[in-house]
Design a protein around this motif. Structure first.
Motif, PDB file in Angstrom:
ATOM      1  N   CYS A   8       0.834  -1.200   0.000  1.00  0.00           N
ATOM      2  CA  CYS A   8       0.000   0.000   0.000  1.00  0.00           C
ATOM      3  C   CYS A   8       0.874   1.256   0.000  1.00  0.00           C
ATOM      4  CB  CYS A   8      -0.913  -0.020   1.217  1.00  0.00           C
ATOM      5  SG  CYS A   8       0.003   0.125   2.760  1.00  0.00           S
ATOM      6  N   ARG A   9       0.231   2.388  -0.072  1.00  0.00           N
ATOM      7  CA  ARG A   9       0.961   3.654  -0.150  1.00  0.00           C
ATOM      8  C   ARG A   9       1.791   3.930   1.095  1.00  0.00           C
ATOM      9  NH1 ARG A   9       4.026   6.708  -0.486  1.00  0.00           N
ATOM     10  NH2 ARG A   9       4.072   8.857  -1.249  1.00  0.00           N
ATOM     11  N   CYS A  10       1.250   3.632   2.273  1.00  0.00           N
ATOM     12  CA  CYS A  10       1.962   4.003   3.508  1.00  0.00           C
ATOM     13  C   CYS A  10       2.999   2.962   3.916  1.00  0.00           C
ATOM     14  CB  CYS A  10       0.979   4.256   4.649  1.00  0.00           C
ATOM     15  SG  CYS A  10       0.286   2.780   5.414  1.00  0.00           S
ATOM     16  N   GLY A  11       2.976   1.785   3.289  1.00  0.00           N
ATOM     17  CA  GLY A  11       3.978   0.764   3.582  1.00  0.00           C
ATOM     18  C   GLY A  11       3.619  -0.164   4.728  1.00  0.00           C
ATOM     19  N   ASN A  12       2.460   0.015   5.346  1.00  0.00           N
ATOM     20  CA  ASN A  12       2.086  -0.862   6.460  1.00  0.00           C
ATOM     21  C   ASN A  12       1.656  -2.245   6.002  1.00  0.00           C
ATOM     22  OD1 ASN A  12       2.714   1.068   8.290  1.00  0.00           O
ATOM     23  ND2 ASN A  12       0.609   1.640   8.791  1.00  0.00           N
ATOM     24  N   CYS A  76      -5.811  -1.100   2.673  1.00  0.00           N
ATOM     25  CA  CYS A  76      -5.052  -0.758   3.882  1.00  0.00           C
ATOM     26  C   CYS A  76      -5.914   0.150   4.750  1.00  0.00           C
ATOM     27  CB  CYS A  76      -3.754  -0.066   3.518  1.00  0.00           C
ATOM     28  SG  CYS A  76      -2.894   0.599   4.975  1.00  0.00           S
ATOM     29  N   ASP A  78      -4.960   1.983   7.110  1.00  0.00           N
ATOM     30  CA  ASP A  78      -4.243   3.207   7.484  1.00  0.00           C
ATOM     31  C   ASP A  78      -4.253   4.246   6.363  1.00  0.00           C
ATOM     32  OD1 ASP A  78      -3.440   2.449  10.137  1.00  0.00           O
ATOM     33  OD2 ASP A  78      -2.142   0.980   9.161  1.00  0.00           O
ATOM     34  N   CYS A  79      -3.924   3.820   5.151  1.00  0.00           N
ATOM     35  CA  CYS A  79      -3.835   4.802   4.063  1.00  0.00           C
ATOM     36  C   CYS A  79      -4.950   4.652   3.032  1.00  0.00           C
ATOM     37  CB  CYS A  79      -2.474   4.733   3.377  1.00  0.00           C
ATOM     38  SG  CYS A  79      -2.201   3.226   2.426  1.00  0.00           S
TER      39      CYS A  79
HETATM   40 ZN   LIG Z   1      -1.224   1.723   3.898  1.00  0.00          ZN
END
Ligand SMILES: [Zn+2]
Ligand SMILES: [Zn+2]
Length: 138
Positions: A8-12, A76, A78-79
């Motif tokens: 995902c974009r945030c890397g989580n 995700c 988060d993001c």
């Molecule tokens: Zn993310």
């Protein structure tokens, strides 16, 4: 066989995919327009067992698709990046979530009956008004 990585974009959330795609779609169904926030979703169809989540955990929701099938979409938490979608037959990942998608151009355009009149459609792809016969049963 190529192992590709993505996330995902945030890397989580990170994943590995050990299979080349069986098809790469631009899907113009209304559901994909809502889910992507754009005129289509760009998905790679892969065997579900080819994908291993190596970091984090997706969140998901289920919707009834135009075909009547239930489609589960995972993202995700988060993001908000969309990552996967699945129904009982097909598993797909978002092409944009791959770290390097340069080698996998679209092969099919589906649900063209629902496409916005101005939506771009790639050249040299197989075109379907709704679902293709075998895959992407949305
Ligand atoms: Zn993310
Ligand atoms: Zn769709």
């Amino acid at each position: 066989m190529t192992t590709r990585t993505g996330g995902c974009r945030c890397g989580n959330i990170r994943y590995d995919c050990s299979s080349d795609p069986m098809a790469v779609s631009f899907c113009y169904c209304h559901d994909c327009q809502k889910a992507s926030g754009g005129p289509f979703c760009n998905y790679a169809v892969v065997p579900v067992e080819a994908v291993t989540i190596t970091k984090g955990q997706t969140q998901g929701y289920a919707v009834e698709a135009a075909s009547g099938n239930t489609v589960s979409r995972e993202f995700c938490g988060d993001c908000g990046s969309p990552l996967f979608a699945r129904n009982q037959n097909v598993f797909v990942l978002t092409v944009g979530s791959l770290d390097d998608a340069s080698g996998i151009p679209p092969t099919i355009a589906i649900w063209l009956d629902s496409a916005q009149p101005w939506a771009p459609i790639p050249d040299n792809v197989e075109r379907f008004r709704e679902n293709p016969p075998i895959t992407l049963d949305e």
